[in-house]
Write a protein that holds these residues in place. Sequence first.
Motif, PDB file in Angstrom:
ATOM      1  N   ASN A   1       0.816  -1.221   0.000  1.00  0.00           N
ATOM      2  CA  ASN A   1       0.000   0.000   0.000  1.00  0.00           C
ATOM      3  C   ASN A   1       0.845   1.265   0.000  1.00  0.00           C
ATOM      4  N   LEU A   2       2.147   1.099  -0.015  1.00  0.00           N
ATOM      5  CA  LEU A   2       3.044   2.236   0.168  1.00  0.00           C
ATOM      6  C   LEU A   2       2.984   3.179  -1.024  1.00  0.00           C
ATOM      7  N   GLU A   3       2.740   4.437  -0.756  1.00  0.00           N
ATOM      8  CA  GLU A   3       2.708   5.467  -1.786  1.00  0.00           C
ATOM      9  C   GLU A   3       3.864   6.448  -1.643  1.00  0.00           C
ATOM     10  N   VAL A   4       4.305   6.687  -0.408  1.00  0.00           N
ATOM     11  CA  VAL A   4       5.407   7.613  -0.162  1.00  0.00           C
ATOM     12  C   VAL A   4       6.486   6.881   0.631  1.00  0.00           C
ATOM     13  N   LEU A   5       7.701   6.838   0.096  1.00  0.00           N
ATOM     14  CA  LEU A   5       8.834   6.219   0.777  1.00  0.00           C
ATOM     15  C   LEU A   5      10.014   7.174   0.709  1.00  0.00           C
ATOM     16  N   ARG A   6      10.399   7.714   1.853  1.00  0.00           N
ATOM     17  CA  ARG A   6      11.556   8.612   1.947  1.00  0.00           C
ATOM     18  C   ARG A   6      12.586   7.993   2.881  1.00  0.00           C
ATOM     19  N   LEU A   7      13.704   7.605   2.311  1.00  0.00           N
ATOM     20  CA  LEU A   7      14.814   7.039   3.079  1.00  0.00           C
ATOM     21  C   LEU A   7      16.087   7.850   2.849  1.00  0.00           C
ATOM     22  N   SER A   8      15.960   9.079   2.449  1.00  0.00           N
ATOM     23  CA  SER A   8      17.097   9.936   2.109  1.00  0.00           C
ATOM     24  C   SER A   8      18.040  10.124   3.293  1.00  0.00           C
ATOM     25  N   SER A   9      19.311  10.379   2.981  1.00  0.00           N
ATOM     26  CA  SER A   9      20.317  10.802   3.969  1.00  0.00           C
ATOM     27  C   SER A   9      20.465   9.810   5.111  1.00  0.00           C
ATOM     28  N   ASN A  10      20.642   8.549   4.746  1.00  0.00           N
ATOM     29  CA  ASN A  10      20.976   7.505   5.708  1.00  0.00           C
ATOM     30  C   ASN A  10      22.242   6.813   5.245  1.00  0.00           C
ATOM     31  N   TYR A  11      22.456   5.589   5.687  1.00  0.00           N
ATOM     32  CA  TYR A  11      23.641   4.831   5.304  1.00  0.00           C
ATOM     33  C   TYR A  11      23.259   3.517   4.625  1.00  0.00           C
ATOM     34  N   PHE A  12      22.134   3.496   3.959  1.00  0.00           N
ATOM     35  CA  PHE A  12      21.722   2.285   3.255  1.00  0.00           C
ATOM     36  C   PHE A  12      22.729   1.971   2.149  1.00  0.00           C
ATOM     37  N   ALA A  13      23.030   0.700   2.000  1.00  0.00           N
ATOM     38  CA  ALA A  13      23.999   0.260   1.010  1.00  0.00           C
ATOM     39  C   ALA A  13      23.432  -0.935   0.256  1.00  0.00           C
ATOM     40  N   GLY A  14      24.212  -1.420  -0.718  1.00  0.00           N
ATOM     41  CA  GLY A  14      23.779  -2.565  -1.488  1.00  0.00           C
ATOM     42  C   GLY A  14      22.801  -2.173  -2.576  1.00  0.00           C
ATOM     43  N   PRO A  15      22.235  -3.164  -3.270  1.00  0.00           N
ATOM     44  CA  PRO A  15      21.334  -2.868  -4.389  1.00  0.00           C
ATOM     45  C   PRO A  15      19.961  -2.397  -3.913  1.00  0.00           C
ATOM     46  N   ILE A  16      19.301  -1.663  -4.773  1.00  0.00           N
ATOM     47  CA  ILE A  16      17.903  -1.307  -4.539  1.00  0.00           C
ATOM     48  C   ILE A  16      17.067  -2.544  -4.874  1.00  0.00           C
ATOM     49  N   PRO A  17      16.301  -3.085  -3.913  1.00  0.00           N
ATOM     50  CA  PRO A  17      15.541  -4.305  -4.212  1.00  0.00           C
ATOM     51  C   PRO A  17      14.462  -4.044  -5.252  1.00  0.00           C
ATOM     52  N   SER A  18      14.369  -4.941  -6.216  1.00  0.00           N
ATOM     53  CA  SER A  18      13.359  -4.770  -7.260  1.00  0.00           C
ATOM     54  C   SER A  18      11.954  -4.895  -6.699  1.00  0.00           C
ATOM     55  N   SER A  19      11.809  -5.578  -5.557  1.00  0.00           N
ATOM     56  CA  SER A  19      10.484  -5.757  -4.956  1.00  0.00           C
ATOM     57  C   SER A  19       9.883  -4.451  -4.482  1.00  0.00           C
ATOM     58  N   ILE A  20      10.701  -3.414  -4.414  1.00  0.00           N
ATOM     59  CA  ILE A  20      10.191  -2.116  -3.980  1.00  0.00           C
ATOM     60  C   ILE A  20       9.112  -1.614  -4.934  1.00  0.00           C
ATOM     61  N   ALA A  21       9.128  -2.157  -6.153  1.00  0.00           N
ATOM     62  CA  ALA A  21       8.142  -1.735  -7.154  1.00  0.00           C
ATOM     63  C   ALA A  21       6.817  -2.456  -7.007  1.00  0.00           C
ATOM     64  N   ASN A  22       6.663  -3.306  -5.982  1.00  0.00           N
ATOM     65  CA  ASN A  22       5.378  -3.967  -5.740  1.00  0.00           C
ATOM     66  C   ASN A  22       4.320  -2.990  -5.247  1.00  0.00           C
ATOM     67  N   ALA A  23       4.762  -1.877  -4.670  1.00  0.00           N
ATOM     68  CA  ALA A  23       3.842  -0.899  -4.084  1.00  0.00           C
ATOM     69  C   ALA A  23       3.444   0.140  -5.127  1.00  0.00           C
ATOM     70  N   PRO A  24       2.285   0.776  -4.956  1.00  0.00           N
ATOM     71  CA  PRO A  24       1.844   1.825  -5.898  1.00  0.00           C
ATOM     72  C   PRO A  24       2.495   3.166  -5.570  1.00  0.00           C
ATOM     73  N   LEU A  25       3.812   3.201  -5.615  1.00  0.00           N
ATOM     74  CA  LEU A  25       4.549   4.377  -5.157  1.00  0.00           C
ATOM     75  C   LEU A  25       4.230   5.603  -6.001  1.00  0.00           C
ATOM     76  N   VAL A  26       4.071   6.706  -5.303  1.00  0.00           N
ATOM     77  CA  VAL A  26       3.942   8.022  -5.929  1.00  0.00           C
ATOM     78  C   VAL A  26       5.226   8.811  -5.720  1.00  0.00           C
ATOM     79  N   GLU A  27       5.896   8.553  -4.614  1.00  0.00           N
ATOM     80  CA  GLU A  27       7.161   9.238  -4.316  1.00  0.00           C
ATOM     81  C   GLU A  27       8.160   8.226  -3.775  1.00  0.00           C
ATOM     82  N   LEU A  28       9.352   8.214  -4.362  1.00  0.00           N
ATOM     83  CA  LEU A  28      10.426   7.335  -3.926  1.00  0.00           C
ATOM     84  C   LEU A  28      11.690   8.165  -3.793  1.00  0.00           C
TER      85      LEU A  28
END
Length: 892
Positions: free
Chosen positions: A569-596
């Motif tokens: 159900n995720l429409e807005v996902l803001r994870l800016s300015s952290n220390y996340f590393a590695g690949p962006i998971p393709s499963s992130i596109a399962n949600a009806p995102l409006v903002e990533l």
Amino acid sequence: MADLDYQSDESSVELPPPPPTIPPYEEQLKVFQGMAEFDNSGGANKNDELSVEMDVDDGGSVEIVPAPSTTDEYDSADDQSDEPRSRGGGSRNLILAGLCLGIVALILGIGFGTGAFGKKESTDVQASARSPGSQLDVRPEPTDEEDDAATTPPRDDPDFEDPDTEEEITRAAALKALMEEFAPSGAATFADPQSPESLALKWVSQEDPLTIEPDTPENRIRLQQRFALLSLWFHSDYEWFDQTNWLSEDECTWAGVECADATEERRRHLQTGVGTDVRVVVSINMEDNNINGALPETLSMMPFLERIIFSDNQIVGPIPSGFLKMQFLEELYLDGNLIATDFSQIDFSPLQSIHTIDLSDNEFAGEFPPSLFTLTTLERLVLDFNQISGEIPSDIGNLVALNRLTIGHNSLTGSIPAEIGLLVNLMVIWLDFNSLSGPIPEEIGDIATLVVLDITDNELSGEVPSSIGNLGILQVLRLSDNSLEGDLPSEFVNLDLLVQLYLDNNKFTGLLPDLSGATGMIKLRLGNNLFTDQVLPAYIVQMTGLDDLQLQDCRIAGELPAEFGDLVNLEVLRLSSNYFAGPIPSSIANAPLVELALDDNMFSGPIPFEITLLEDLETLLLHTNNLDGELPISLGSLTALETFTAYDNLLVGNLPDSIGDMTSLELLDVRENTLNGRIPETISGMVSLRELILRENELGGNLPEGLGALVELQVLDVSTNLFVGALPTTFTNLVNLIYVDLSVNYFADTLPANFGDLKNLVELRLHTNYATDGGDVGFQGPLPASFGQLENLVIFEGHSTLFSGELPTEIGFLTKLEVFDIHFTATSGAIPDSFSNLPELTEVYFYGTELVGAVPSGMCAADRFIQVDCTMECSCCQDCFSPPPPETPSRI
């Protein structure tokens, strides 16, 4: 550059009702503007059901099923000296004057004296737009938009003929005497024959299809309330949106007017022999009906009004004083108007039966009046979006029946009083967007009925009290944009019913709160605090109802788990300015995102192709990571995308041809990568583009002719690339350009004669298009005379090019110019005297040119830096400068 202001659509879910141990209140549900859906189990018909969906500013809903109200009936208020007078004599007086045989006056009156009148039964009045069972928009999103102006034509004033028969004269005189007796201003009400009240009286006397005589108490009531309503009609200049049945025989059928039977209590109040066959007006609902101007005082001639609704009109002036003396008034809605008055001077004390006061979205100013806190029956106090100032008085603890307190978007100062903890029936508190300071009082935890607490955007400090954990049915907690600090209390784990938690933009430390029990969370905003380094809490991916997750700048490290794909159900996902590393998971596109927003992390690998399948995506921020590979060839599938940033990565390859399909894109920023090849001609399809930033890549070739189709373009930065040749012939079509940077390339062109058409230009950088090894590389020729038409130009950097010829005198028209730099060009001749006309000029660089003569004395100013060759005369310049010619600029 773009201001990346995130906007999100909101969603809602239904939650279980609060535990039955919490005192329920049916009437309290009226505080909700779309937050609850309530199905009255008491057998009421559909119109009487409570089904209110609360929009708590931007989403989230709740289902609450309280028991019927236990509110007692209300005692009558004491008589007021300025109430309408008691009924006068019932005799008829016939006055014969000379030879005129007309009857001049028949004086009959009826007074509405004070007396006991209990709380109305729900069957007396039909459901109104402000009654339970309707959809209300009480809490709009903060915005700066204004209501649309009325487009209906003004209403023409009627043309009445004077009464000419004896019967007409007699009736007119009797009606005037009746209205004079009970109008708030007496006979003065009709001093102006063209006033709305005079027109209303004439209509009742001469045009009214209900031709009854004022000879019985029932008739006098009918005539009096028709006159009062007609005063409203004639007070408004515009045609109403809904005027169904107005001016017909039965005023109880007029749009927005509701009547009820003359009950025993009402008849006792009239102190007359009125029978039971008369119906009195108990409600006026003129919500959003294009009513303008001031409300007439004569509306107070209907003393049985229980509900007054004039929301969302264009009403001005103060509140009619008669409204504040109606001892039976239960609901007063004047929100969404233009009423401006000193709030501190209003006397609310006579309103001893009042349940609801909604004066929001007006222009009230001043402090709270003490009389407001004498209203012990008040359940809903809605005052947001005004200019009310001062502190919240400790007397607020007197409002023991209050279940909704919304006083946000004002200018309140001081602390939140501890006495707020005495309001044990409160369900909604909105104190947002004020200047409240100090700590959140510990007593807030005493309000066990609290469902919504919003103190966003104040100046609160200190720690969140541990008593917050006592609020077991709290569903919305907003503390954003304050200066709150310290570790969050462990009692957060008790808040299992939370659906919205906003703690962003504070100074919280320690770990993220333990929200493992709040699996129904819909909106979670914890960003921009001072949390300790940590990993992503496991409970995040278990909140499968989330539609808004904001964890920017929370010092979270590690990889994004593939389980993010469970947040469907995720429409807005803001994870800016952290220390996340590695690949962006393709499963992130399962949600009806409006903002990533994944920017400013350490993500690596390619941009997942699956992201281009997000057909509703509007904002995609990937900049400042370690992403590599090429831009997805299907990037153009994101036809709803408005903002795309992927700068400061390791991207290679071409800009895909499909970008021409991105017709909604307004910002494209892929600077500081290693992109190569040409800008595709399909760019002409990006008709909404406002900012195109491609600098510091290895893009080359000519700028495409299709660039001229981007007529909305304001920012164009292709600096530090390998572009060559002439500018597109369509370049001057870009009349909205504000910032242009073509520097550090290999352009070879003269500026077109109509270059001055770009009148909105503020910064123009053309420098370092020059080579010392021969050839026609670089901008060349003289600056065109139309250069003087760039009336908004502040910075011009044209150095290190092949510009030549004399400077146009029209440059003297550039009155906003601050920096003018043409060093290392072949510009020749004398410096025009018109340079003395540039009052904002602070930096001028003329060295390394072929200019001769003297610097005009008018250019000299104490705060101006001027640098010229030593061969020129200048009485106010800094040390002259004659450096050797530059070498070929370095290229990527």
